[in-house]
Motif scaffolding. Structure first.
Motif, PDB file in Angstrom:
ATOM      1  N   GLY A  82     -11.854  -9.318  -4.513  1.00  0.00           N
ATOM      2  CA  GLY A  82     -12.210  -8.581  -5.678  1.00  0.00           C
ATOM      3  C   GLY A  82     -11.248  -8.222  -6.581  1.00  0.00           C
ATOM      4  N   ASN A  83     -11.309  -7.201  -7.260  1.00  0.00           N
ATOM      5  CA  ASN A  83     -10.144  -6.976  -8.337  1.00  0.00           C
ATOM      6  C   ASN A  83      -9.998  -5.570  -8.889  1.00  0.00           C
ATOM      7  N   PHE A  84      -8.679  -5.245  -8.831  1.00  0.00           N
ATOM      8  CA  PHE A  84      -8.362  -3.774  -9.288  1.00  0.00           C
ATOM      9  C   PHE A  84      -7.402  -3.957 -10.366  1.00  0.00           C
ATOM     10  N   PRO A  85      -7.939  -4.205 -11.636  1.00  0.00           N
ATOM     11  CA  PRO A  85      -6.977  -4.085 -12.923  1.00  0.00           C
ATOM     12  C   PRO A  85      -6.440  -2.971 -13.284  1.00  0.00           C
ATOM     13  N   VAL A  98      -3.189  -6.962 -12.228  1.00  0.00           N
ATOM     14  CA  VAL A  98      -4.445  -7.021 -11.341  1.00  0.00           C
ATOM     15  C   VAL A  98      -3.930  -6.854  -9.950  1.00  0.00           C
ATOM     16  N   ASN A  99      -4.628  -6.088  -9.283  1.00  0.00           N
ATOM     17  CA  ASN A  99      -4.530  -5.982  -7.676  1.00  0.00           C
ATOM     18  C   ASN A  99      -5.671  -6.697  -7.172  1.00  0.00           C
ATOM     19  N   TYR A 131      -3.335 -12.542 -17.463  1.00  0.00           N
ATOM     20  CA  TYR A 131      -2.740 -11.627 -17.118  1.00  0.00           C
ATOM     21  C   TYR A 131      -1.292 -11.580 -16.961  1.00  0.00           C
ATOM     22  N   ASP A 132      -0.378 -10.413 -17.322  1.00  0.00           N
ATOM     23  CA  ASP A 132       1.094 -10.665 -16.841  1.00  0.00           C
ATOM     24  C   ASP A 132       1.632 -10.771 -15.327  1.00  0.00           C
ATOM     25  N   GLY A 133       0.649 -10.328 -14.437  1.00  0.00           N
ATOM     26  CA  GLY A 133       1.182 -10.664 -13.091  1.00  0.00           C
ATOM     27  C   GLY A 133       0.262  -9.776 -12.271  1.00  0.00           C
ATOM     28  N   GLY A 134       0.474  -9.842 -11.137  1.00  0.00           N
ATOM     29  CA  GLY A 134      -0.495  -9.243  -9.947  1.00  0.00           C
ATOM     30  C   GLY A 134       0.585  -8.407  -8.990  1.00  0.00           C
ATOM     31  N   PHE A 135      -0.061  -7.579  -8.407  1.00  0.00           N
ATOM     32  CA  PHE A 135       0.653  -6.699  -7.378  1.00  0.00           C
ATOM     33  C   PHE A 135      -0.338  -6.372  -6.320  1.00  0.00           C
ATOM     34  N   ALA A 136       0.309  -6.053  -5.013  1.00  0.00           N
ATOM     35  CA  ALA A 136      -0.340  -5.565  -4.072  1.00  0.00           C
ATOM     36  C   ALA A 136       0.133  -4.892  -2.974  1.00  0.00           C
ATOM     37  N   LEU A 137      -0.308  -4.177  -2.402  1.00  0.00           N
ATOM     38  CA  LEU A 137       0.452  -3.242  -1.357  1.00  0.00           C
ATOM     39  C   LEU A 137       0.099  -3.834  -0.071  1.00  0.00           C
ATOM     40  N   PHE A 138       1.124  -3.993   0.778  1.00  0.00           N
ATOM     41  CA  PHE A 138       0.714  -4.542   2.460  1.00  0.00           C
ATOM     42  C   PHE A 138       1.738  -3.920   3.204  1.00  0.00           C
ATOM     43  N   GLU A 139       1.133  -3.967   4.168  1.00  0.00           N
ATOM     44  CA  GLU A 139       1.572  -3.381   5.622  1.00  0.00           C
ATOM     45  C   GLU A 139       2.318  -4.734   6.244  1.00  0.00           C
ATOM     46  N   PRO A 140       3.447  -4.210   6.924  1.00  0.00           N
ATOM     47  CA  PRO A 140       4.214  -5.590   7.460  1.00  0.00           C
ATOM     48  C   PRO A 140       3.157  -6.694   8.258  1.00  0.00           C
ATOM     49  N   LEU A 340       5.263   0.316   4.386  1.00  0.00           N
ATOM     50  CA  LEU A 340       4.432  -0.277   3.258  1.00  0.00           C
ATOM     51  C   LEU A 340       4.994  -0.881   2.081  1.00  0.00           C
ATOM     52  N   PHE A 341       4.749  -2.129   1.647  1.00  0.00           N
ATOM     53  CA  PHE A 341       5.491  -2.662   0.535  1.00  0.00           C
ATOM     54  C   PHE A 341       4.592  -2.988  -0.665  1.00  0.00           C
ATOM     55  N   LEU A 342       5.315  -2.657  -1.699  1.00  0.00           N
ATOM     56  CA  LEU A 342       4.543  -3.003  -2.925  1.00  0.00           C
ATOM     57  C   LEU A 342       5.435  -4.306  -3.487  1.00  0.00           C
ATOM     58  N   ASP A 343       4.475  -5.597  -3.446  1.00  0.00           N
ATOM     59  CA  ASP A 343       4.728  -6.600  -3.918  1.00  0.00           C
ATOM     60  C   ASP A 343       4.232  -6.789  -5.456  1.00  0.00           C
ATOM     61  N   ILE A 344       4.937  -7.819  -6.196  1.00  0.00           N
ATOM     62  CA  ILE A 344       4.405  -8.259  -7.407  1.00  0.00           C
ATOM     63  C   ILE A 344       4.857  -9.950  -7.610  1.00  0.00           C
ATOM     64  N   ALA A 345       3.640 -10.468  -8.259  1.00  0.00           N
ATOM     65  CA  ALA A 345       3.863 -11.950  -8.692  1.00  0.00           C
ATOM     66  C   ALA A 345       4.068 -11.742 -10.096  1.00  0.00           C
ATOM     67  N   ILE A 346       4.970 -12.419 -10.732  1.00  0.00           N
ATOM     68  CA  ILE A 346       5.109 -12.517 -12.056  1.00  0.00           C
ATOM     69  C   ILE A 346       4.615 -13.513 -12.681  1.00  0.00           C
TER      70      ILE A 346
END
Length: 364
Positions: A82-85, A98-99, A131-140, A340-346
């Protein structure tokens, strides 16, 4: 990662319908419960039809960004994404992000490359939608982080970790019930036992939020845009739906003129493990910087008291340093080590802050 038996699956975009909610909620729950870490440690986020609706049926949800995997031999849906814009503010500029959430594949269909295929489809769709990019929160240890790296690398995208936290915040009201769903060390349970008590707060300036408070609360949350290096810019209609939802608990503080000058909000989810399920809270919105230490601490205490009254067995969140931790610590919240890491894709040109120290993000 090689794609095995790709011809057995259809990966497609679809528009979420009300009739789909229970089916996809069940897919998410079965996926999360069968995770190896969940089987060993418990602490599983369980999705119901109502909570799935809470997350994905919103004014900002993009109907064009739902992806599913269908097993052709059985015509059964076996995967979901799914998506969380979110509009994200960086250095005074706003970007359309968007996440992707929550990547799920049923256990019997794993290790066939389905997650990667859905990730590729999702990237294709967000490019089409501008979209300009995406982001997500990840555990290692999360598998989703590997999928994100594969998909972004294939497309030669700039993916980077822009922020990480080493602490989670937790407040426990019932150590016995927590121990039923989360594997804990003896000293962790002892700490929760000693700090589990809650008391009501006798302060006429502190109360539960009401629908009439929405505009004032929204204006307070917008202050985080200027106070942080990176911040989510909340959509007003979505904010209204969020804070007035049955699953959301919000407490507020009023100043001498009766205007709201502080708030803390949490939403309810089900924490599962080892065959047990208990309602838990996720700390979501905090605005306490205008309050004295005493008032902020009492607001935290009132949140705990109100949450326990609702039947929650605790509250938790990863700690993003847009709010002062001291009032929570004084109100018996525990800060424990967890990364917890916040990653983005541009996808487009974005002007990132040179230094990122304060960040206002949510997890939904």
């Amino acid at each position: 990662m090689g794609i095995k038996n790709q011809s057995d699956y259809i990966i497609e975009q679809f528009t979420l319908q009300k009739d789909d909610l229970e089916e996809f909620a069940n897919i998410l729950t079965e996926t999360f419960l069968s995770d190896q870490a969940a089987l060993e440690e418990g602490s599983v986020f369980t999705t119901t039809k109502e909570s799935f609706d809470f997350f994905f049926n919103t004014p900002i949800t993009d109907p064009n960004l739902f992806v599913r995997a269908i097993h052709k031999p059985t015509n059964k849906v076996v995967g979901f994404l799914g998506n969380f814009p979110r509009t994200v503010s960086m250095k005074g500029k706003e970007y359309k992000f968007v996440n992707p959430g929550w990547l799920s594949v049923l256990p019997s269909h794993r290790r066939k490359g389905i997650a990667t295929l859905m990730g590729r489809k999702f990237l294709e769709l967000i490019k089409e939608e501008g979209y300009d990019g995406g982001f997500a929160l990840f555990e290692p240890e999360q598998h989703g982080k590997d999928i994100a790296r594969i998909v972004t690398k294939e497309n030669e995208l700039n993916q980077r970790t822009i922020f990480s936290t080493t602490k989670f915040v937790v407040r426990v009201f019932d150590d016995k019930k927590i121990a039923e769903v989360v594997k804990m060390k003896w000293y962790e349970r002892l700490a929760f036992l000693l700090l589990k008590g809650t008391k009501s707060v006798k302060n006429p300036k502190i109360r539960l939020s009401e629908e009439k408070d929405t505009d004032q609360m929204y204006n307070l949350i917008l202050e985080h845009i200027e106070r942080n290096d990176i911040a989510v810019v909340h959509d007003k209609e979505y904010f209204k739906q969020l804070v007035n939802h049955r699953l959301f608990l919000c407490v507020v503080h009023e100043d001498e003129q009766g205007k709201i000058d502080g708030l803390i909000g949490s939403w309810e989810f089900l924490l599962s493990g080892f065959g047990k399920i208990h309602p838990f809270g996720w700390l979501d919105l905090v605005h306490t910087h205008k309050l004295s230490m005493k008032d902020a601490t009492n607001l935290c205490r009132f949140l705990s008291f109100s949450a326990k009254e609702r039947g929650w067995v605790g509250i938790q969140t990863p700690y993003f340093p847009y709010f002062d931790a001291k009032p929570f610590q004084r109100a018996k919240f525990i800060f424990y080590g967890k990364r917890l890491f916040l990653d983005i894709a541009i996808l487009k040109e974005i002007e990132l802050p040179d230094k990122i120290e304060k960040i206002f993000f949510d997890w939904r």
